[in-house]
Scaffold this motif. Sequence first.
Motif, PDB file in Angstrom:
ATOM      1  N   UNK A  50      13.485  -6.127   4.683  1.00 24.05           N
ATOM      2  CA  UNK A  50      13.392  -4.656   4.629  1.00 24.05           C
ATOM      3  C   UNK A  50      12.374  -4.175   3.584  1.00 24.05           C
ATOM      4  N   UNK A  51      11.524  -5.054   3.042  1.00 26.96           N
ATOM      5  CA  UNK A  51      10.678  -4.677   1.918  1.00 26.96           C
ATOM      6  C   UNK A  51       9.797  -3.473   2.203  1.00 26.96           C
ATOM      7  N   UNK A  52       9.195  -3.404   3.391  1.00 28.38           N
ATOM      8  CA  UNK A  52       8.307  -2.279   3.699  1.00 28.38           C
ATOM      9  C   UNK A  52       9.053  -0.953   3.604  1.00 28.38           C
ATOM     10  N   UNK A  56       8.728   2.206   0.799  1.00 35.71           N
ATOM     11  CA  UNK A  56       8.569   3.612   1.192  1.00 35.71           C
ATOM     12  C   UNK A  56       9.523   4.494   0.400  1.00 35.71           C
ATOM     13  N   UNK A  57      10.808   4.097   0.369  1.00 30.94           N
ATOM     14  CA  UNK A  57      11.811   4.899  -0.334  1.00 30.94           C
ATOM     15  C   UNK A  57      11.593   4.860  -1.842  1.00 30.94           C
ATOM     16  N   UNK A  58      11.236   3.700  -2.360  1.00 25.89           N
ATOM     17  CA  UNK A  58      11.024   3.572  -3.802  1.00 25.89           C
ATOM     18  C   UNK A  58       9.842   4.412  -4.254  1.00 25.89           C
ATOM     19  N   UNK A  59       8.782   4.438  -3.450  1.00 29.48           N
ATOM     20  CA  UNK A  59       7.611   5.248  -3.800  1.00 29.48           C
ATOM     21  C   UNK A  59       7.977   6.726  -3.859  1.00 29.48           C
ATOM     22  N   UNK A 334      18.604   4.417   2.302  1.00 28.21           N
ATOM     23  CA  UNK A 334      19.220   3.546   3.318  1.00 28.21           C
ATOM     24  C   UNK A 334      18.620   2.146   3.312  1.00 28.21           C
ATOM     25  N   UNK A 335      17.314   2.036   3.079  1.00 29.55           N
ATOM     26  CA  UNK A 335      16.688   0.716   3.007  1.00 29.55           C
ATOM     27  C   UNK A 335      16.980   0.056   1.659  1.00 29.55           C
TER      28      UNK A 335
END
Length: 359
Positions: A50-52, A56-59, A334-335
């Motif tokens: 799920x890294x991608x 996205x969420x972390x950014x 969620x990710x």
Amino acid sequence: MTGMTTPPVSHFLPQDPTPRDRGFVMPPEWAPHAATWMSWPAGDELWFGHLAGVRDEFAELVRTIARFEPVHLLVRDPESERDARARLEGANVTYHHVPLDDVWIRDNGPIFVQRGGDLSLVNWRFNAWGGKFEWENDDRVPEYVAQFLGMPHWDRPEVLEGGGLEVNGAGVGLTTRSCFLTDTRNPDLTEEDYAALLRGTLGVDRLLWLDGGLENDHTDGHIDTITRFVDARTIVTSIAEDEHDANFPVMQQNLAALRGMTNLEGQPFRIVELPLPARRLEGAEGRLPPTYANFYIGNGFVVVPQYGDPNDARALEVLQPLFPGREVIGLPSREIIEGGGSFHCMTQQQPVGGAWSGE
């Protein structure tokens, strides 16, 4: 901006006198910040593919925090820096090249202590929640931070994670027995030993204990996943509404215990119930531990994880009135929750203050 690659040398201080002896205490999270420290996610295997989506969420989390206060971002390799810079262009971020095992800087990062305008830190040992994962690189992060800030500090031999302790800024701390009393952290320490340790190192005059945390939480039940101070007198605590949920009896037991607790003046706390997500989430290793209590408080804002759950909006409605003057912002997690934690686990506040000279 880019962080220093060769920080000035700092030095650790002898255990005696303790931080408390020198007038230092751990401030509450809502005290003014100079910055937030974070670590960029890397290693697709750590995120079960799920890294991608995690990035996205972390950014989005980093960009949101950086609107309110500076962010110091640790990156473990050139690929991580390239990816972070591409996603965070224009954000108020300083990059630091630091070897890393994982992203959970709340637990492996330093715990800052403050004395008036002076700032120092305590460097605890980190062993990945009792040796569950790789940890040796992450255990070195507090020393890097101290060197970058040119800050004399205390190195402790005990294992302690920031997510395992909540403080209210008025001498009271909260933790869980299921975490602190495991035989994989500090097997020789009793409740009384921890109380004395945290009094001397962080200024916690009364340490309050809950029994346990969420099902399948690899931290063994960190307090920051279930129960949080939002001011000196107010505690929010997670509640499961389905009586058949394995979390239901534990959360009810915690609620009852909190209602019987008092501050240093003997006054009861105001207890506010915060629902857990309504839907059960499954990950690669079984049930995931999503929670709204893993919010992060910063300068003028609070970021709250959201999971695409029916209770997302309710959680924001509960929390908004508790933070007057701060913008309560829901962001997707969620990710991120696939890795077992969320926003509070991924952040570590640096309070306002100048680096203490050691004098």
